[in-house]
Design an enzyme around this catalytic site. Structure first.
Site, PDB file in Angstrom:
ATOM      1  N   ALA A 167      58.469  77.720  20.024  1.00 50.10           N
ATOM      2  CA  ALA A 167      57.294  76.884  19.750  1.00 50.10           C
ATOM      3  C   ALA A 167      56.310  77.607  18.846  1.00 50.10           C
ATOM      4  O   ALA A 167      55.725  77.009  17.933  1.00 50.10           O
ATOM      5  CB  ALA A 167      56.621  76.488  21.062  1.00 50.10           C
TER       6      ALA A 167
ATOM      7  N   LYS B 111      56.961  79.932  16.604  1.00 51.52           N
ATOM      8  CA  LYS B 111      57.481  80.036  15.243  1.00 51.52           C
ATOM      9  C   LYS B 111      57.510  78.670  14.550  1.00 51.52           C
ATOM     10  O   LYS B 111      57.321  78.569  13.333  1.00 51.52           O
ATOM     11  CB  LYS B 111      58.868  80.669  15.258  1.00 51.52           C
ATOM     12  CG  LYS B 111      58.850  82.150  15.634  1.00 51.52           C
ATOM     13  CD  LYS B 111      57.962  82.952  14.694  1.00 51.52           C
ATOM     14  CE  LYS B 111      58.032  84.436  14.964  1.00 51.52           C
ATOM     15  NZ  LYS B 111      57.206  85.227  14.004  1.00 51.52           N
TER      16      LYS B 111
ATOM     17  N   TYR C 200      58.633  81.264  22.449  1.00 54.73           N
ATOM     18  CA  TYR C 200      58.793  81.925  21.155  1.00 54.73           C
ATOM     19  C   TYR C 200      59.146  80.899  20.078  1.00 54.73           C
ATOM     20  O   TYR C 200      58.572  80.905  18.980  1.00 54.73           O
ATOM     21  CB  TYR C 200      59.877  82.989  21.255  1.00 54.73           C
ATOM     22  CG  TYR C 200      60.174  83.696  19.956  1.00 54.73           C
ATOM     23  CD1 TYR C 200      59.291  84.626  19.434  1.00 54.73           C
ATOM     24  CD2 TYR C 200      61.346  83.437  19.245  1.00 54.73           C
ATOM     25  CE1 TYR C 200      59.559  85.282  18.240  1.00 54.73           C
ATOM     26  CE2 TYR C 200      61.629  84.085  18.062  1.00 54.73           C
ATOM     27  CZ  TYR C 200      60.727  85.010  17.557  1.00 54.73           C
ATOM     28  OH  TYR C 200      60.998  85.647  16.358  1.00 54.73           O
TER      29      TYR C 200
END
Length: 257
Positions: free
Chosen positions: A156, A158, A154
């Site tokens: 990575a 964002k 998650y």
């Protein structure tokens, strides 16, 4: 009425942050196309808003991971509204796991929605804004700025969204298109699901941790009170000279680290 006459697409509008943003946009005079894969919830949210602001919101089924679907729905929505001035891409997914145990299917799901979805929606918005300019608002996360143990995939995704935002803001500025991101720490249905998976001991430790890292109030913010007004501003003419920025709406969490 900061958004009177603005034509806006919001992804993820069936619940949570995006539903709050759709309500705030309608209250400020905008016309909104709300997109989601949760058809029943999305239609109910749109109907409730239209009771207060007749005709303000139309709901459209759309999986932002599907490029063809995004292009078709954006074209339909823009034609219905007579153009597109603002696009807020809020739809996203989250999964948690120690980095060494991340499953390929979860990695693919997160990148399909959070990263490819950003690509698809931004490119679709660009097609409609290229001639006259507009506002694109993407959703990052504190996880993409500082990392989030237990959610490397998650985080990575964002981080990729934030890097994309900084870059296309420079490329598309010549068209009068601003591209910004927000990194919120806001209580959402997704967060409720995350909390429900915790043991009582883990939840107590989690809440104690939040109380130490969020200087302003010690807990996650409220979508309607703390975040929706920020999204209204970023969609408004008052934000015309702001681009390529990541605005942390997190009670001071990131600076405190």
């Amino acid at each position: 009425m900061q958004l009177q006459g603005k034509r806006i697409i919001v992804t993820g509008g069936a619940r949570g942050i995006a539903a709050s943003v759709v309500r705030a946009y309608a209250a400020e005079g905008a016309r909104i196309a709300s997109l989601d894969v949760l058809d029943d919830e999305g239609a109910q949210v749109a109907a409730a808003i239209n009771e207060c602001y007749p005709g303000a919101v139309s709901f459209h089924h759309c999986d932002i991971a599907d490029r063809a679907q995004v292009l078709a729905v954006f074209n339909e929505a823009a034609e219905r509204m007579g153009g597109l001035d603002v696009m807020a891409n809020i739809a996203g997914v989250e999964r948690t796991s120690p980095a060494e145990d991340i499953q390929q299917e979860h990695w693919d799901l997160i990148f399909d929605v959070n990263v490819r979805g950003t690509l698809h929606t931004n490119q679709a918005a660009f097609q409609h804004m290229q001639a006259q300019g507009g506002r694109i608002i993407n959703f990052g996360s504190a996880a993409g700025l500082t990392g989030m143990p237990g959610a490397a995939h998650y985080s990575a995704s964002k981080g990729a969204v934030l890097a994309w935002t900084r870059t296309v803001a420079q490329e598309w500025a010549r068209h009068g298109i601003t591209v910004n991101a927000v990194a919120p720490m806001i209580w959402t249905p997704m967060y409720d699901t995350h909390r429900a998976k915790m043991s009582a001991e883990a939840l107590a430790a989690h809440d104690q941790h939040l109380s130490t890292i969020i200087p302003l109030g010690g807990k996650l913010g409220n979508a309607e009170r703390d975040l929706a007004p920020v999204l209204v501003f970023l969609a408004s003419d008052g934000a015309r000279f702001i681009t390529g920025q990541t605005l942390s709406v997190d009670g001071g969490t990131v600076p405190s680290r």
